[in-house]
Motif scaffolding. Structure first.
Motif, mmCIF file in Angstrom:
data_model
loop_
_atom_site.group_PDB
_atom_site.id
_atom_site.type_symbol
_atom_site.label_atom_id
_atom_site.label_comp_id
_atom_site.label_asym_id
_atom_site.label_seq_id
_atom_site.Cartn_x
_atom_site.Cartn_y
_atom_site.Cartn_z
ATOM 1 N N TRP A 122 0.844 -1.192 0.000
ATOM 2 C CA TRP A 122 0.000 0.000 0.000
ATOM 3 C C TRP A 122 0.883 1.247 0.000
ATOM 4 C CZ3 TRP A 122 -5.138 -0.141 -0.735
ATOM 5 C CH2 TRP A 122 -5.813 -1.320 -0.491
ATOM 6 N N VAL A 123 0.451 2.185 -0.845
ATOM 7 C CA VAL A 123 1.148 3.473 -0.921
ATOM 8 C C VAL A 123 0.214 4.524 -0.326
ATOM 9 C CG1 VAL A 123 2.249 5.191 -2.393
ATOM 10 C CG2 VAL A 123 2.411 2.749 -2.967
ATOM 11 N N PRO A 124 0.551 5.138 0.832
ATOM 12 C CA PRO A 124 -0.347 6.103 1.470
ATOM 13 C C PRO A 124 -0.116 7.532 0.972
ATOM 14 C CG PRO A 124 1.481 5.632 2.919
ATOM 15 C CD PRO A 124 1.710 4.800 1.688
ATOM 16 N N LEU A 125 -1.129 8.349 1.217
ATOM 17 C CA LEU A 125 -1.052 9.792 0.897
ATOM 18 C C LEU A 125 -1.840 10.548 1.939
ATOM 19 C CD1 LEU A 125 -0.212 12.132 -1.003
ATOM 20 C CD2 LEU A 125 -2.384 11.772 -2.206
ATOM 21 N N ASP A 126 -1.137 11.464 2.606
ATOM 22 C CA ASP A 126 -1.775 12.321 3.606
ATOM 23 C C ASP A 126 -2.139 13.648 2.929
ATOM 24 O OD1 ASP A 126 -2.722 13.504 5.836
ATOM 25 O OD2 ASP A 126 -0.788 13.601 6.909
ATOM 26 N N PHE A 127 -3.412 14.024 3.051
ATOM 27 C CA PHE A 127 -3.883 15.220 2.319
ATOM 28 C C PHE A 127 -4.835 15.998 3.215
ATOM 29 C CE2 PHE A 127 -6.683 17.459 -0.660
ATOM 30 C CZ PHE A 127 -5.756 18.086 -1.470
ATOM 31 N N ALA A 128 -4.637 17.343 3.218
ATOM 32 C CA ALA A 128 -5.507 18.239 3.980
ATOM 33 C C ALA A 128 -6.161 19.225 3.010
ATOM 34 C CB ALA A 128 -4.717 18.970 5.054
ATOM 35 N N PRO A 129 -7.415 19.006 2.634
ATOM 36 C CA PRO A 129 -8.066 19.897 1.651
ATOM 37 C C PRO A 129 -8.102 21.351 2.106
ATOM 38 C CG PRO A 129 -9.321 17.881 1.935
ATOM 39 C CD PRO A 129 -8.280 17.893 2.996
ATOM 40 N N ALA A 130 -8.265 21.604 3.391
ATOM 41 C CA ALA A 130 -8.356 22.985 3.868
ATOM 42 C C ALA A 130 -7.076 23.757 3.598
ATOM 43 C CB ALA A 130 -8.683 22.999 5.356
ATOM 44 N N LYS A 131 -5.936 23.031 3.449
ATOM 45 C CA LYS A 131 -4.668 23.684 3.173
ATOM 46 C C LYS A 131 -4.185 23.455 1.741
ATOM 47 C CE LYS A 131 -2.985 23.324 7.944
ATOM 48 N NZ LYS A 131 -1.902 22.793 8.831
ATOM 49 N N ASP A 132 -4.433 22.245 1.264
ATOM 50 C CA ASP A 132 -3.847 21.862 -0.020
ATOM 51 C C ASP A 132 -4.809 22.002 -1.204
ATOM 52 O OD1 ASP A 132 -1.584 21.184 1.440
ATOM 53 O OD2 ASP A 132 -2.277 19.111 1.727
ATOM 54 N N ALA A 133 -6.100 21.964 -0.964
ATOM 55 C CA ALA A 133 -7.070 22.045 -2.070
ATOM 56 C C ALA A 133 -7.152 23.473 -2.599
ATOM 57 C CB ALA A 133 -8.443 21.573 -1.614
ATOM 58 N N ALA A 134 -7.322 23.579 -3.895
ATOM 59 C CA ALA A 134 -7.475 24.906 -4.515
ATOM 60 C C ALA A 134 -8.905 25.386 -4.324
ATOM 61 C CB ALA A 134 -7.126 24.830 -5.996
ATOM 62 N N VAL A 135 -9.038 26.668 -4.292
ATOM 63 C CA VAL A 135 -10.362 27.269 -4.179
ATOM 64 C C VAL A 135 -10.824 27.695 -5.568
ATOM 65 C CG1 VAL A 135 -9.417 29.561 -3.693
ATOM 66 C CG2 VAL A 135 -11.749 29.010 -2.986
ATOM 67 N N GLY A 136 -12.096 27.485 -5.849
ATOM 68 C CA GLY A 136 -12.628 27.802 -7.166
ATOM 69 C C GLY A 136 -13.157 29.225 -7.263
ATOM 70 N N PRO A 137 -13.329 29.754 -8.490
ATOM 71 C CA PRO A 137 -13.867 31.106 -8.673
ATOM 72 C C PRO A 137 -15.362 31.135 -8.383
ATOM 73 C CG PRO A 137 -13.600 30.040 -10.795
ATOM 74 C CD PRO A 137 -13.036 29.089 -9.784
ATOM 75 N N PRO A 138 -15.952 32.312 -8.288
ATOM 76 C CA PRO A 138 -17.399 32.397 -8.107
ATOM 77 C C PRO A 138 -18.152 31.675 -9.224
ATOM 78 C CG PRO A 138 -16.380 34.518 -7.693
ATOM 79 C CD PRO A 138 -15.307 33.642 -8.241
ATOM 80 N N THR A 139 -19.285 31.132 -8.862
ATOM 81 C CA THR A 139 -20.056 30.350 -9.836
ATOM 82 C C THR A 139 -20.655 31.229 -10.917
ATOM 83 O OG1 THR A 139 -20.570 28.795 -8.047
ATOM 84 C CG2 THR A 139 -21.907 28.662 -10.059
ATOM 85 N N ALA A 140 -21.108 32.420 -10.584
ATOM 86 C CA ALA A 140 -21.731 33.313 -11.558
ATOM 87 C C ALA A 140 -21.459 34.751 -11.158
ATOM 88 C CB ALA A 140 -23.233 33.056 -11.654
ATOM 89 N N VAL A 141 -21.443 35.643 -12.154
ATOM 90 C CA VAL A 141 -21.214 37.077 -11.945
ATOM 91 C C VAL A 141 -22.273 37.846 -12.714
ATOM 92 C CG1 VAL A 141 -19.606 39.009 -12.209
ATOM 93 C CG2 VAL A 141 -18.735 36.724 -11.679
ATOM 94 N N GLN A 142 -22.928 38.795 -12.048
ATOM 95 C CA GLN A 142 -23.921 39.667 -12.671
ATOM 96 C C GLN A 142 -23.520 41.121 -12.437
ATOM 97 O OE1 GLN A 142 -27.759 38.624 -11.103
ATOM 98 N NE2 GLN A 142 -27.875 36.712 -12.262
ATOM 99 N N VAL A 143 -23.578 41.920 -13.498
ATOM 100 C CA VAL A 143 -23.189 43.335 -13.430
ATOM 101 C C VAL A 143 -24.336 44.164 -13.999
ATOM 102 C CG1 VAL A 143 -21.475 45.065 -14.082
ATOM 103 C CG2 VAL A 143 -20.782 42.677 -13.768
ATOM 104 N N SER A 144 -24.693 45.231 -13.291
ATOM 105 C CA SER A 144 -25.727 46.158 -13.741
ATOM 106 C C SER A 144 -25.243 47.584 -13.549
ATOM 107 C CB SER A 144 -27.042 45.927 -12.978
ATOM 108 O OG SER A 144 -26.836 46.086 -11.578
ATOM 109 N N ALA A 145 -25.723 48.475 -14.433
ATOM 110 C CA ALA A 145 -25.306 49.885 -14.402
ATOM 111 C C ALA A 145 -26.279 50.691 -13.558
ATOM 112 C CB ALA A 145 -25.238 50.447 -15.813
ATOM 113 N N ILE A 146 -25.731 51.536 -12.677
ATOM 114 C CA ILE A 146 -26.538 52.447 -11.859
ATOM 115 C C ILE A 146 -25.893 53.832 -11.938
ATOM 116 C CG2 ILE A 146 -27.532 50.742 -10.288
ATOM 117 C CD1 ILE A 146 -25.301 51.390 -8.328
ATOM 118 N N ASP A 147 -26.600 54.766 -12.556
ATOM 119 C CA ASP A 147 -26.081 56.127 -12.752
ATOM 120 C C ASP A 147 -24.689 56.061 -13.383
ATOM 121 O OD1 ASP A 147 -28.412 57.113 -11.725
ATOM 122 O OD2 ASP A 147 -27.648 57.184 -9.663
ATOM 123 N N SER A 148 -23.691 56.576 -12.664
ATOM 124 C CA SER A 148 -22.328 56.566 -13.180
ATOM 125 C C SER A 148 -21.477 55.513 -12.477
ATOM 126 C CB SER A 148 -21.671 57.939 -13.000
ATOM 127 O OG SER A 148 -21.648 58.294 -11.622
ATOM 128 N N GLY A 149 -22.097 54.413 -12.042
ATOM 129 C CA GLY A 149 -21.374 53.359 -11.348
ATOM 130 C C GLY A 149 -21.859 51.990 -11.793
#
Length: 394
Positions: free
Chosen positions: A109-136
């Protein structure tokens, strides 16, 4: 006793010798994004033999137990990868191991110690919505999701977001950013009537991890209308409408001209038709609708009265056109005069009669504006006292 002891020793040590002959997997790598785990490895091979692999996992906190409960993720698979998501592993830490099997013989057996909280990558936001308000701009995002469709904020409390925005015309080189733990931000004091592009990235503070950027979303800002822009828009619309109307009118004119030249071409009429069309009332007047003729009375003198002269009363025919045959009238008058001069002897009576017949015969009116109308004169064939009438026929 010696052979028996040898057999017992072989039965105990032979499985270990065979296991040592099967090479174990190498280069174990756990690819993790959020809570999506996938284990991959390599195997050096064994004289062209085909191997199968078994993968087992356990939460790290269970290793302290006397008999930890291993979960089998993949069993005797020929692939060199295994999806660990069905096991619903603990995010803080896990322990996994892999072994190879060849012809019923297992490797170590070949073991592997892994900690997702430290080693796992974090993904980008699932969706992005942009709307215009006046000059912003108002930017709203949907947080990264786990494999159970829950927010990653529940597992990573230090999750933050980097909001990056830039003018579309200048490109991302002049981008500005804003870091916030909120999923909704408002960026004000931007240039009016300008298109901006927005992209968002996830990051964690401890440990320092960043995700990839989302696909840019571009939108234009609003602002107050200036009179210059209002006039520009108005005259631009007016110019386009003028071009449209002018094009329609020009197209209709060209179509009408082509149709007229094709089905109603211009033809030069002869000169006599032009004269007729210039005064068309000649044939349509009521006063020329009928041909009116006067009666011509011819009295033939007796041979004894010829010397004293012959008197004839000749009335010429006239139509609505007012035109008479001058040649015919002149011929008749000359015949009467010759009768007066030559009727003094009986021998001239027959010549006079023939001359009158020749002069007062059938006369066709020519050079008259009324077509298909004729005047017929019937003269007396001999001498007598009874006058003869001349009829005018159409």
């Amino acid at each position: 006793m010696a052979p028996a002891a040898l057999l017992v020793a072989l039965s105990l040590f032979l499985p270990c010798i065979l296991r040592a002959q099967v090479p174990p997997p190498e280069n174990l790598t756990l690819q993790a994004v959020n809570t999506d785990y996938s284990l991959r490895w390599t195997w050096p091979g064994m004289d062209g033999q085909t191997a199968s692999f078994t993968v087992q996992c356990v939460s790290k906190y269970q290793l302290a137990r006397k008999n930890p409960k291993w979960k089998t993720a993949c069993e005797e698979t020929s692939d060199m990868s295994c999806d660990l998501n069905p096991l619903d592993l603990h995010y803080l830490g896990l322990y996994t191991r892999v072994c190879a099997t060849v012809n019923g013989n297992d490797s170590d057996w070949v073991p592997l110690d892994f900690a997702p909280a430290k080693d796992a990558a974090v993904g980008p936001p699932t969706a992005v919505q942009v709307s215009a308000i006046d000059s912003g701009l108002e930017i709203s995002i949907l947080e990264p999701q786990t494999n159970n469709n829950t927010s990653m904020k529940e597992k990573v409390s230090s999750l933050r977001y980097r909001f990056t925005y830039w003018e579309e015309s200048t490109g991302s080189k002049s981008a500005q950013f804003l870091i916030s733990p909120n999923t909704r931000v408002v960026q004000e004091n931007l240039q009016s009537w300008t298109r901006y592009c927005v992209s968002v990235q996830s990051l964690t503070i401890e440990p320092n991890r960043t995700s990839t950027f989302t696909v840019p979303v571009c939108i234009g800002t609003n602002g107050a209308f200036s009179w210059g822009k209002i006039c520009l828009i108005f005259f631009s619309c007016l110019f386009f409408v003028f071009l449209l109307v002018f094009g329609l009118v020009l197209g209709c004119f060209l179509c009408h001209r082509i149709y007229k030249n094709s089905f109603n071409p211009k033809v030069d009429l002869p000169s006599f038709l032009d004269e007729f069309l210039a005064s068309p009332t000649l044939l349509h007047s009521e006063q020329h609708s009928e041909l009116q003729c006067d009666l011509l009375s011819v009295r033939s003198p007796s041979p004894q009265q010829v010397p004293s002269g012959a008197r004839d009363s000749i009335h010429s025919c006239s139509g609505d056109s007012g035109v008479s045959s001058n040649d015919t009238s002149t011929s008749a008058q000359s015949s009467v005069r010759s009768t007066q001069s030559s009727a003094q002897s009986p021998e001239l009576s027959s010549g006079l009669t023939n001359e009158l017949e020749g002069s007062l015969g059938l006369i066709q009116v020519q050079d008259i504006d009324l077509p298909q109308k004729h005047a017929l004169f019937i003269a007396d064939e001999g001498f007598g006292d009874s006058p003869e009438t001349v009829q005018c026929q159409q």
